[in-house]
Design an enzyme around this catalytic site. Structure first.
Site, PDB file in Angstrom:
ATOM      1  CE1 TYR A 178      -3.941  -2.185   5.083  1.00  0.00           C
ATOM      2  CE2 TYR A 178      -3.281   0.107   4.890  1.00  0.00           C
ATOM      3  CZ  TYR A 178      -3.658  -1.086   4.304  1.00  0.00           C
ATOM      4  OH  TYR A 178      -3.747  -1.162   2.937  1.00  0.00           O
ATOM      5  CB  SER A 203      -0.881   0.001   1.255  1.00  0.00           C
ATOM      6  OG  SER A 203      -1.512   1.249   1.442  1.00  0.00           O
TER       7      SER A 203
END
Length: 260
Positions: A154, A141
């Site tokens: 995350y 990401s």
């Protein structure tokens, strides 16, 4: 790359980037193994791909947050006699909030899926992957490039994925296996439904098709890069974050994500 010679295992294949990747490589002639929790969605996608492209699709429902899930998936593949030549570790999720306010069990599940299952499947399938002319694609990401308050766990797991995959890229030099870390920015998927309000729901999002096209363009290169960021502005942001002091980066990120 001869995609028609590939059997690709895709995790998180029930929606989003995983489903889009499965559709595109099926269109190019690849057979597939689809892995996710939602069996009914996998079965529907398998039927769609078989009808549209005549591709062979195996469905392996699995909750990758559970202990030993990666080993169970690889064991099931072996029992079915399927030879996987490429792997797409796409499964992952996040949860928005301050770490001290979050459910500890939920945080452990994020680490289990985003890191544990990814490493387990990569290690379990690497010997077979290195024998062929396929690829190992790990989806990170844009969050991998800086700490993100309120998405702390995350972002940290995605930083792990980036570092781990780039190291595998080097370790695989001299083989025919192509290794790539894909870092999308904001993309139109179910991620924001799962992560909750405040996880970056505003702003322009890429389509899953754009993200998949970025990945395949890099994978189709024989001497491709160890990692790629999808989207011009996202690439600029990731490069800038590497140049700024760490304190400045985290403070700017906190402001951009409306954290205190």
């Amino acid at each position: 790359m001869d995609h028609s010679a590939q059997t690709v295992l895709v995790t998180g294949a029930s929606s989003g980037i995983g489903a889009a990747f499965a559709r595109e490589v099926a269109r190019r002639g690849s057979d597939l193994v689809l892995v996710a929790r939602r069996a009914e969605r996998l079965e529907a996608l398998a039927a769609e791909l078989t009808a549209a492209h005549g591709t062979t699709v195996e469905v392996v429902p699995a909750d990758l947050a559970l202990p030993g899930a990666a080993e169970e998936v690889t064991g099931e593949i072996e029992r079915r006699g399927v030879r996987v030549t490429s792997l797409v570790n796409n499964a992952g999720f996040g949860d928005h909030g301050r770490v001290h306010d979050q459910d500890p069990a939920r945080l452990q599940e994020i680490v289990a899926v985003n890191v544990g299952a990814l490493v387990g499947l990569s290690r379990g399938l690497l010997p077979a992957l290195r024998e062929g002319d396929g690829y190992l694609l790990n989806v990170a990401s844009l969050a991998a490039y800086q700490p993100i308050p309120d998405l702390a766990v995350y972002a940290a797991t995605k930083a792990f994925v980036l570092s781990f995959t780039e190291a595998l890229w080097y370790e695989s030099k001299g083989t025919r296996l192509r290794v790539l870390c894909l870092s999308p920015g904001m993309t139109g998927t179910e991620f924001f439904d799962v992560a909750g309000a405040g996880a970056g729901t505003s702003g322009r999002k890429q389509t899953v098709e754009q993200v998949v096209a970025t990945a395949l363009k890099a994978l189709d290169r024989r001497d491709g890069p160890p990692s790629v960021v999808s989207g011009g502005m996202n690439r600029l942001t990731s490069g800038l974050n590497r140049l700024l002091p760490r304190r400045t980066t985290v403070e700017l990120t906190a402001r951009a994500t409306s954290s205190r």
